[in-house]
Design a protein around this motif. Structure first.
Motif, short mmCIF file in Angstrom:
data_model
loop_
_atom_site.label_atom_id
_atom_site.label_comp_id
_atom_site.label_asym_id
_atom_site.label_seq_id
_atom_site.Cartn_x
_atom_site.Cartn_y
_atom_site.Cartn_z
N ALA A 51 8.53 8.18 -5.34
CA ALA A 51 8.14 8.83 -4.08
C ALA A 51 7.46 10.17 -4.36
O ALA A 51 6.44 10.49 -3.75
CB ALA A 51 9.38 9.03 -3.20
N GLY A 52 8.02 10.91 -5.32
CA GLY A 52 7.41 12.18 -5.67
C GLY A 52 6.07 12.01 -6.37
O GLY A 52 5.11 12.73 -6.11
N LEU B 219 -0.27 9.74 -7.82
CA LEU B 219 -0.47 8.57 -8.69
C LEU B 219 -0.16 7.31 -7.91
O LEU B 219 0.43 7.37 -6.84
CB LEU B 219 0.48 8.67 -9.89
N TRP B 220 -0.56 6.16 -8.47
CA TRP B 220 -0.28 4.91 -7.75
C TRP B 220 -0.06 3.79 -8.74
O TRP B 220 -0.55 3.84 -9.86
CB TRP B 220 -1.41 4.61 -6.77
N LYS B 221 0.72 2.80 -8.32
CA LYS B 221 1.02 1.61 -9.12
C LYS B 221 1.57 1.98 -10.50
O LYS B 221 2.48 2.78 -10.60
CB LYS B 221 -0.23 0.74 -9.25
N SER C 77 0.82 -1.21 0.00
CA SER C 77 0.00 0.00 0.00
C SER C 77 0.86 1.26 0.00
O SER C 77 2.07 1.21 0.18
CB SER C 77 -0.90 0.01 1.23
N ARG C 78 0.18 2.40 -0.18
CA ARG C 78 0.84 3.68 -0.06
C ARG C 78 1.50 3.84 1.30
O ARG C 78 2.59 4.38 1.43
CB ARG C 78 -0.18 4.82 -0.18
N LEU D 30 4.57 4.50 -11.78
CA LEU D 30 5.77 3.92 -12.39
C LEU D 30 6.04 4.53 -13.76
O LEU D 30 7.17 4.95 -14.07
CB LEU D 30 5.58 2.40 -12.50
N ASN D 31 5.01 4.61 -14.57
CA ASN D 31 5.19 5.17 -15.92
C ASN D 31 5.64 6.61 -15.85
O ASN D 31 6.52 7.05 -16.60
CB ASN D 31 3.89 5.07 -16.72
#
Ligand SMILES: Nc1ncnc2c1ncn2[C@@H]1O[C@H](COP(=O)(O)OP(=O)(O)OP(=O)(O)O)[C@@H](O)[C@H]1O
Ligand SMILES: [Mg+2]
Lengths: 308, 243
Positions: free
Chosen positions: B105-106, B114-116, A173-174, B120-121
């Motif tokens: 992280a940023g 953003l997530w996942k 998770s985050r 990453l992209n």
């Protein structure tokens, strides 16, 4: 799900099933050792959820564990309340206390945090003893249930499985990512937008919650409880040592510390009962000098050497 | 330039450390899409100004507004989410994380959140942007100094900040790296980023900044175009000493 996670999940399920079968194979002495080990697996693994990424060493486990044991004992013995109700109350009390400790100690770093948690745990122990002796009658408390050792063992196994599952969910998770960043550089963490205080307090609360649950489950094992028994500072140290021995950068690290440690501890308690503290110190030296990343770190190093 | 709205404004910004007044009654503003340089002798309070803007420090007196909202009473993570990103004078990478994770992280916690795969992209496209596409899977601790600075810049950009604070991002680079670095910041400026940069490298100031402010002992000494302030006699005295 990819192949690696299918494999890991299968290994986990096999381990859980094997662990669940232990009471059918062993009883008496060996079951009681397995029970102790299972208790420390739940405690050390949940402790490492917070301390692994943050490197904050908390010596407050004994306080949370004590709240679990003591509240169950008081509720059942003095007020005729059910075990389950008292376990729930203890978990809430410990979680709230952990939130307060977390918020009070956020600005402390390193050694101050260690001292604070130890001091606070001792203060709670003395306070509870004092209240018990002066206001509630100095008699101890009886926890009488129908639970056998096998029942207690299975409850602890259930808690351990939940701790592992939660640890896995967090790592995906985050919050898990935030904790890794915080462990690397808290200033950077704040400046990329992480509410570091919230993340740390949240995980510390998790630790407090599980320690209280474990303390509550263990209470019926002792049947007779007094504050000095359950608010044990020794327990806080053992949890730390076992987690460090196993290694905290993997979720299953503490497990690999708990199993050898409890076996050796048990053997020493029988044959050389005066040497348990010495063993504790020795283990600590071994960790500092030879196993900075615990047994897991050693295994990973060996595997890397075999691979090349 | 004049029609753009004001993005950042400091009002009587003051910070004292005990008896030392590191920043003293500073008023300045930054417009959208502007590149503003902060220059001044060592110890004149430049880094402290960036620390106040990013929320690492709280002002003793005065306030800071971002797009009309007061941010000087907010904590650093709040300010970051509102769109202030920065690099540090002494480069700060996350040593235990891969290059990609450093930049993620940023992307994960900044303004974009953003997530996942999206994170990453985004991180990978920024690594390409700063010239690190070949080094994405290395541990950051194995990178050279300039590459670590690139990681830090990519991490700051990953949150898609409204304003980017660079604290001597070009310091310590060799001449050819410096040219690459200036070109990189130039390209950020051309794409419309608002940037506040603290710099000692005068070539960079001249070629990058629309406007400059000069600090001395915590106070605003001069402000204007780079050419104007660098030929100002008070500025020259501050840099070279009294006589
Ligand atoms: N956290 C702090 N505590 C105490 N004093 C500080 C702190 N940060 C900065 N100072 C002092 O404030 C003054 C301004 O420091 P600052 O780092 O802002 O200067 P600077 O302009 O960035 O200098 P340089 O060009 O050397 O980076 C210095 O005298 C410094 O010693
Ligand atoms: Mg500076």
């Amino acid at each position: 799900m990819n192949a690696a996670s299918v494999k890991n999940l299968s290994i986990a399920i096999v381990c859980i099933v094997l662990a669940a079968l232990i009471p059918f194979v062993f009883n008496g002495y060996w079951l009681s050792i397995a029970l102790t080990a299972m208790m420390y697996i739940a405690l050390s693994t949940s402790w490492a959820l917070f301390s692994g990424p943050t490197h904050y060493i908390s010596l407050a486990s004994g306080a949370f564990f004590g709240i679990g044991g003591y509240l169950v004992a008081t509720g059942m013995s003095d007020y005729n309340l059910s075990f389950w109700l008292m376990m729930a109350i203890a978990a809430v009390v410990a979680t709230v206390l952990a939130a307060l400790i977390g918020m009070a100690t956020l600005r402390l770093s390193g050694v101050y945090f260690v001292i604070f948690t130890l001091g606070l745990a001792e203060m709670i122990r003395n306070l509870v003893s004092w209240v018990q002796n002066n206001f509630l009658g100095s008699r101890g408390l009886y926890v009488l249930t129908d639970f056998t050792e096998a029942h207690i063992y299975w409850m602890l196994l259930t808690v351990s499985v939940i701790v592992f599952a939660l640890g896995w969910v967090i790592s995906q998770s985050r919050l898990g990512f935030a904790m890794r960043i915080i462990g690397n550089d808290e200033t950077v963490a704040r400046h990329v937008g992480i509410n570091t205080a919230k993340a740390k307090v949240l995980l510390f609360m998790t630790t407090g919650f599980f320690a209280a649950i474990v303390g509550a489950i263990i209470a019926p094992r002792y049947s007779y409880i007094e504050p000095n028994l359950v608010f044990s500072p020794e327990l806080s140290f053992l949890v730390v040592i076992m987690a460090l021995l196993g290694g905290m950068h993997r979720l299953w690290g503490p497990l690999l510390g708990v199993i050898p440690f409890t076996l050796i501890w048990e053997a020493i308690s029988i044959w050389l009962p005066n040497f348990t503290t010495l063993f504790l110190g020795l283990t600590f030296l071994i960790i500092v000098y030879f196993l900075p990343n615990g047994v897991v770190g050693l295994l990973e190093k060996l595997r890397a050497r075999v691979a090349t | 330039m004049n029609t753009a709205r004001t993005l950042l404004e400091t009002i009587n910004l003051t910070k004292s450390f005990g008896g030392l007044v590191a920043v003293n009654g500073l008023n300045f503003s930054v417009k959208e899409r502007e590149v503003v340089g902060i220059i001044g002798p060592n110890g004149s309070g430049k880094t402290t100004v960036l620390n106040l803007i990013s929320g690492a420090l709280r002002p003793t007196v005065g306030s800071i507004q971002l797009a009309g909202q007061q941010i000087s009473n907010k904590s650093a993570h709040h300010i970051a989410r509102n769109g202030v990103a920065r690099t540090f004078q002494l480069v700060r990478v996350l040593p235990g994380l891969s290059v990609t994770d450093n930049v993620m992280a940023g992307a994960v916690f900044g303004r974009k959140r953003l997530w996942k795969n999206h994170a990453l992209n985004h991180a990978e496209s920024l690594l390409q942007r700063v010239g690190l596409e070949d080094k994405r899977s290395l541990p950051v601790s194995s990178l050279t100094y300039i590459d670590q600075k690139r990681v830090e810049l990519a991490r700051a950009l990953a949150g898609d900040p409204q304003i980017l604070l660079l604290d001597e991002w070009l310091a310590g680079l060799n001449p050819s790296e410096l040219q690459t670095g200036i070109a990189l910041i130039q390209s950020l400026s051309e794409e419309g980023r608002t940037i506040v940069l603290v710099e000692h490298v005068m070539d960079a100031i001249r070629s990058l900044c629309h406007r400059c402010i000069v600090m001395n002992s915590g106070q605003l000494l001069a402000s204007g175009t780079p050419d104007a302030v660098l030929s100002d006699s008070a500025v020259i005295t501050a840099y070279l000493g009294e006589d």
